[in-house]
Design a protein around this motif. Structure first.
Motif, PDB file in Angstrom:
ATOM      1  N   ARG A 153       0.846  -1.192   0.000  1.00 43.30           N
ATOM      2  CA  ARG A 153       0.000   0.000   0.000  1.00 43.30           C
ATOM      3  C   ARG A 153       0.889   1.253   0.000  1.00 43.30           C
ATOM      4  O   ARG A 153       1.613   1.516   0.953  1.00 43.30           O
ATOM      5  CB  ARG A 153      -0.919   0.001   1.223  1.00 43.30           C
ATOM      6  N   GLU A 154       0.832   2.020  -1.081  1.00 43.36           N
ATOM      7  CA  GLU A 154       1.722   3.175  -1.238  1.00 43.36           C
ATOM      8  C   GLU A 154       1.549   4.190  -0.118  1.00 43.36           C
ATOM      9  O   GLU A 154       2.508   4.804   0.344  1.00 43.36           O
ATOM     10  CB  GLU A 154       1.474   3.857  -2.591  1.00 43.36           C
ATOM     11  N   SER A 155       0.312   4.387   0.330  1.00 41.38           N
ATOM     12  CA  SER A 155       0.055   5.397   1.358  1.00 41.38           C
ATOM     13  C   SER A 155       0.706   5.055   2.692  1.00 41.38           C
ATOM     14  O   SER A 155       0.849   5.921   3.555  1.00 41.38           O
ATOM     15  CB  SER A 155      -1.450   5.564   1.558  1.00 41.38           C
ATOM     16  N   GLN A 156       1.117   3.796   2.870  1.00 42.74           N
ATOM     17  CA  GLN A 156       1.773   3.408   4.117  1.00 42.74           C
ATOM     18  C   GLN A 156       3.253   3.816   4.144  1.00 42.74           C
ATOM     19  O   GLN A 156       3.863   3.891   5.214  1.00 42.74           O
ATOM     20  CB  GLN A 156       1.660   1.887   4.328  1.00 42.74           C
ATOM     21  N   ASP A 157       3.832   4.073   2.973  1.00 41.81           N
ATOM     22  CA  ASP A 157       5.238   4.515   2.898  1.00 41.81           C
ATOM     23  C   ASP A 157       6.158   3.607   3.716  1.00 41.81           C
ATOM     24  O   ASP A 157       7.009   4.077   4.484  1.00 41.81           O
ATOM     25  CB  ASP A 157       5.380   5.958   3.378  1.00 41.81           C
ATOM     26  N   VAL A 158       5.994   2.286   3.561  1.00 47.96           N
ATOM     27  CA  VAL A 158       6.797   1.334   4.332  1.00 47.96           C
ATOM     28  C   VAL A 158       8.214   1.256   3.743  1.00 47.96           C
ATOM     29  O   VAL A 158       8.380   1.062   2.540  1.00 47.96           O
ATOM     30  CB  VAL A 158       6.150  -0.067   4.329  1.00 47.96           C
ATOM     31  N   VAL A 159       9.197   1.429   4.620  1.00 43.89           N
ATOM     32  CA  VAL A 159      10.594   1.331   4.173  1.00 43.89           C
ATOM     33  C   VAL A 159      11.294   0.110   4.765  1.00 43.89           C
ATOM     34  O   VAL A 159      12.445  -0.165   4.431  1.00 43.89           O
ATOM     35  CB  VAL A 159      11.379   2.609   4.552  1.00 43.89           C
ATOM     36  N   GLY A 160      10.621  -0.629   5.628  1.00 44.66           N
ATOM     37  CA  GLY A 160      11.220  -1.835   6.181  1.00 44.66           C
ATOM     38  C   GLY A 160      10.328  -2.464   7.223  1.00 44.66           C
ATOM     39  O   GLY A 160       9.475  -1.799   7.825  1.00 44.66           O
ATOM     40  N   THR A 161      10.500  -3.771   7.419  1.00 46.49           N
ATOM     41  CA  THR A 161       9.753  -4.494   8.448  1.00 46.49           C
ATOM     42  C   THR A 161      10.695  -5.465   9.149  1.00 46.49           C
ATOM     43  O   THR A 161      11.677  -5.937   8.565  1.00 46.49           O
ATOM     44  CB  THR A 161       8.571  -5.284   7.855  1.00 46.49           C
ATOM     45  N   THR A 162      10.383  -5.764  10.402  1.00 48.66           N
ATOM     46  CA  THR A 162      11.187  -6.708  11.183  1.00 48.66           C
ATOM     47  C   THR A 162      10.234  -7.599  11.963  1.00 48.66           C
ATOM     48  O   THR A 162       9.382  -7.102  12.705  1.00 48.66           O
ATOM     49  CB  THR A 162      12.111  -5.971  12.167  1.00 48.66           C
ATOM     50  N   SER A 163      10.403  -8.926  11.801  1.00 49.42           N
ATOM     51  CA  SER A 163       9.528  -9.850  12.516  1.00 49.42           C
ATOM     52  C   SER A 163      10.211 -11.192  12.691  1.00 49.42           C
ATOM     53  O   SER A 163      11.189 -11.522  11.993  1.00 49.42           O
ATOM     54  CB  SER A 163       8.212 -10.039  11.757  1.00 49.42           C
ATOM     55  N   VAL A 164       9.682 -11.977  13.618  1.00 42.30           N
ATOM     56  CA  VAL A 164      10.159 -13.349  13.794  1.00 42.30           C
ATOM     57  C   VAL A 164       9.840 -14.160  12.548  1.00 42.30           C
ATOM     58  O   VAL A 164      10.635 -15.003  12.103  1.00 42.30           O
ATOM     59  CB  VAL A 164       9.493 -13.973  15.038  1.00 42.30           C
ATOM     60  N   ALA A 165       8.673 -13.899  11.951  1.00 42.36           N
ATOM     61  CA  ALA A 165       8.261 -14.632  10.752  1.00 42.36           C
ATOM     62  C   ALA A 165       9.279 -14.450   9.629  1.00 42.36           C
ATOM     63  O   ALA A 165       9.643 -15.413   8.932  1.00 42.36           O
ATOM     64  CB  ALA A 165       6.879 -14.163  10.305  1.00 42.36           C
ATOM     65  N   GLN A 166       9.767 -13.221   9.460  1.00 37.50           N
ATOM     66  CA  GLN A 166      10.778 -12.972   8.422  1.00 37.50           C
ATOM     67  C   GLN A 166      12.073 -13.709   8.728  1.00 37.50           C
ATOM     68  O   GLN A 166      12.709 -14.283   7.827  1.00 37.50           O
ATOM     69  CB  GLN A 166      11.061 -11.468   8.331  1.00 37.50           C
TER      70      GLN A 166
END
Length: 830
Positions: A106-119
């Motif tokens: 979703r472009e409006s979220q402007d996500v530049v990175g994520t960190t999780s146990v799943a990843q």
């Protein structure tokens, strides 16, 4: 004696001879000030209370110098909370990866990175899976046993991953009931304050994230500072939506009983509305934002306005019931009431203005806005209401309109009037015994009240985890929102406490190139205080030394460089430090080093882990003690220390403003009664009930375990302002009656029956109007409303019961002093 009567005569002339002009001027002023409503901004955050606090300023410097966002500046984060029977199962991992993927797309979220146990698990399964779709494919292609094996490997190789899992983590058969995921957005304007901002650029992003995540299977919720800010704003509007209608209904009910006349009721309500409009319109013109604290101003203005209104109408009716025409009746009423209103306004303003000494901006704003509002209330109820009342009654006579009731509250033969004379009876029979009992009780309650606790936390401004029971029966149109933030905060603290401990920071400034600089940090870590987490006998800490030690383990060359410059062999270099720093900054550990020390080697931070169950007081005292051990300039900071510093400021403000309010009010009362009546001792008699009220209020706070916070910390000084209102009316009425052939007790009896009746009506209405704050969604507002209502009740009871005795003691002391002076003069002559 000052001839103040000529000034009152001028006002009288305008009130009774130019009433239409006065009413027109006030209406025009109301229209002008009402335009300010649209200019009023709202500030609902708690970071406003930390501005200007030295610990917060140091915290800001730490964040500016060292808190580098992993994805660069101008970023903010959202936390996803996943709950499941086992969040490490294949379906749960896929659900979390899918939620991350939908947010990223979703472009409006402007996500530049994520960190999780799943990843992390997905990349253990397939090290080449760098994107979320690739990671989803890797997990889908794996069996449950392969996922279990990959999870064990991940927990072994990346210990930090365990911090994202709940306390019930089982490492052997990997399972946990909850996990956290961090989503980083590109956004500017995110605060690093220890408090929360009133508005946040993350709010719309996180509100949209809630909608996006809700489309994914599984129990995944969104949490973040933007949602906290949204709820803080919502709490203000919801609280007003509950409090204002309830206050209006109760006030209207009791005003109907007090006035017993629809015309007088309408005049009183119009005047109350004007006081609110003037005050908040002024705020808009002055650019003062509306905060949580200013929610308390309308009930306070209503308290004073109701009192003034009932007194004005009641005193006027005392004359009208004797068949006096409207114009002379109003002249008599204003002759007596305007000086009394002046005294009440002066002391009340001083009580509120005493909060101007606070270091906290919102408390200063409260004192200023309330003081301005009280002055407006004086003008409206001292000039506008009598003018409108006089004009209305003239029209009644002209058009032969009916008069519903002109009987004052507390007339001589009424049940109310008779019940109010208890204090006069005590003053007649045993004044000295009762006065001694009052003094002892005041001292005892005051001593007990000194043990009031002081607290300040962000949670003070959040709604409770569960809405109060009365909310369930409210119509949907007025029922407050369903709140989730407090529940999530409590859940995070209970579920992930072992994964992330509280920390404090010592901000060190000085030449870190000196040979002893790192040795100072090392020494400060030895023999840590009780509230600090220990590891091997030393404090559990991270600093530039931590980075040096890690690079040593990774680089034999750097290890040798450190050893060559370690003169005492304790593993800490103490010479050629610039050489060591440069080698560290040129290494792969350079970015980590920059997060603990500035590149000019003049500032550094040392972060200590502290016990999560330690109190703010213990942690702050211990952190400051460790900071004092540094020879360089060292400042204790961190969110715990900042919040404790605010608590200290609150307590300091409460006691300083209380002392100033007492001294200023005493000086004003002595001066006012000397100026108006040549009886300065009446000021002392006036103060006795107030001191009793303040002592009783402080004792009540401690007994009910209501701490000093940003709101309740103001109640003692405000209680003086409100309390003097009641005693000043009685004292001034007494001074008017105690002239000529009227005896002391007779004057007291007339004053209590007449003015005491108005005080009773005002007390019932005011306690109801301010007491409805207990309906506010935020408990801190409920506590404030309860205390203000109690201060009004205590002030009324003290004025009715104690003031007559205080006046009798004052009168006796005058006679005793006069006798002593006469005897002294006689001996001198002889």
């Amino acid at each position: 004696m000052l001839d103040y009567q000529k000034y009152i005569d001028i006002l009288d002339d305008w009130i009774v001879n130019r009433d239409k002009t006065v009413v027109a001027v006030f209406i025009v002023t109301t229209l002008i000030l009402s335009a300010g409503f649209g200019m009023t901004a709202t500030d609902s955050g708690t970071s406003q209370f930390t501005d200007g606090v030295p610990a917060q300023e140091a915290f800001d410097e730490v964040n500016d110098n060292f808190e580098r966002e992993p994805f660069g500046e101008g970023t903010g984060s959202t936390t996803l909370i996943q709950k499941d029977q086992n969040v490490l199962s294949k379906p749960a991992i896929l659900n979390m990866l899918e939620a991350q993927n939908r947010l990223t797309q979703r472009e409006s979220q402007d996500v530049v990175g994520t960190t999780s146990v799943a990843q992390a698990v997905a990349q253990t399964l397939d090290p080449d899976a760098e994107t979320l779709p690739e990671q989803i494919d890797a997990v889908e292609a794996a069996s449950q046993s392969e996922i279990k094996s990959a999870t064990r490997t991940t927990l072994e190789r990346q210990p930090a991953v365990a911090g994202l899992l709940s306390n019930d983590l089982n490492r052997e058969e990997p399972s946990a009931s909850a996990t956290l995921t961090t989503v980083t957005h590109e956004v500017s304007g995110v605060s690093s304050s220890a408090g929360t901002e009133g508005s946040s650029p993350l709010t719309p992003i996180q509100q949209e994230a809630e909608f996006i995540v809700s489309s994914v299977d599984g129990d995944i919720s969104v949490f973040g500072s933007g949602l906290i800010s949204a709820e803080l704003s919502s709490v203000i509007s919801d609280s007003l939506g509950l409090v204002v209608p309830a206050a209006v209904v109760l006030i209207l009910f009791f005003l109907i009983i007090a006035y017993r006349d629809p015309f007088d009721l309408l005049i009183g309500l119009v005047s109350l509305a004007m006081a609110i409009v003037w005050t908040f319109g002024f705020m808009g013109w002055a650019g003062i934002p509306f905060t949580q604290m200013l929610i308390t101003v309308p009930p306070l203005l209503l308290a004073i306005g109701i009192d003034f209104g009932i007194h004005a109408v009641n005193r006027y009716r005392e004359e009208r019931v004797e068949d006096v025409e409207p114009t002379p009746a109003m002249r008599t009423a204003t002759d007596q009431l305007l000086p009394a209103f002046f005294i009440v306004t002066g002391t009340t303003v001083l009580g509120f203005a005493a909060n101007g000494t606070s270091q906290l901006g919102p408390i200063r704003d409260l004192g200023f806005v309330a003081s301005v509002g009280i002055i407006f209330t004086f003008l409206i109820f001292g000039i506008f209401l009598p003018s409108l009342k006089h004009f209305t009654d003239r029209q009644r006579v002209r058009y032969d309109l009916p008069e519903f009731s002109i009987a004052p509250i507390g007339s001589e033969d009424s049940a109310v009037g008779k019940s109010l004379t208890i204090g006069v009876t005590i003053a007649r029979r045993a004044p000295y015994v009762f006065f001694a009992l009052v003094l002892v009780s005041t001292a005892a309650m005051g001593a007990y009240g000194t043990g009031i606790d002081t607290r300040f936390t962000t949670e003070d401004f959040l709604p409770p985890e569960e809405n109060p029971g009365y909310v369930e029966v409210l119509p949907e149109a007025v029922a407050p929102s369903e709140y989730t933030v407090t529940k999530q905060i409590n859940y995070l603290e209970d579920t992930f406490e072992s994964g992330e401990s509280d920390t404090v920071t010592i901000y060190v400034e000085g030449s870190l190139q000196d040979g002893t600089a790192l040795e100072e940090i090392y020494r400060a870590n030895q023999d840590p205080p009780d509230s600090f987490v220990t590891a091997g006998g030393s404090a559990d800490t991270t600093s530039i030394l931590t980075v040096i030690n890690r690079y040593e383990r990774a680089s034999p060359e750097f290890r040798q460089l450190v050893a060559q410059n370690d003169q005492n062999g304790n593993g800490v270099p103490d010479q050629n430090l610039p050489t060591i720093y440069n080698a560290l900054y040129d290494s792969p550990y350079g970015d980590r080093a920059a997060s603990y020390m500035t590149d000019d080697f003049t500032r550094t931070r040392v972060v200590y882990s502290v016990e999560s169950d330690a109190s703010q007081q213990e942690v702050t005292d211990d952190t400051r003690a460790v900071a004092d051990e540094f020879r360089m300039e060292a400042t204790a900071t961190g969110s715990v220390v900042v919040l404790k510093a605010v608590s200290d400021v609150i307590a300091e403000s409460a006691y300083i403003s209380l002392g100033l309010a007492i001294l200023a009010s005493a000086a004003f009362l002595f001066f006012a009664y000397w100026l108006l009546e040549r009886r300065p001792g009446l000021g002392a008699a006036n103060l006795i009930p107030i001191l009793l009220t303040i002592a009783a209020l402080a004792a009540t706070m401690r007994y009910l375990d209501i701490p000093f916070n940003v709101l309740t910390g103001t109640t003692l000084s405000i209680g003086i302002g409100l309390g003097i209102d009641y005693s000043a009316h009685l004292v001034h009425r007494f001074s008017e009656e105690y002239r000529g052939d009227v005896g002391l007790l007779e004057a007291l009896d007339i004053s209590v029956r007449g003015t005491g009746g108005a005080l009773a009506g005002s007390m019932v209405t005011t306690t109801s109007g301010t007491g409805v704050l207990v309906l506010a969604v935020v408990p801190i507002l409920g506590q404030f409303g309860l205390l203000i209502a109690l201060s009004v009740l205590y002030s009324f009871v003290a004025s009715i019961l104690v003031l007559p005795t205080s006046i009798v003691i004052w009168d006796h002391s005058r006679g005793t002093l006069g006798t002593l002076l006469s005897s002294s003069q006689s001996r001198s002559v002889n």
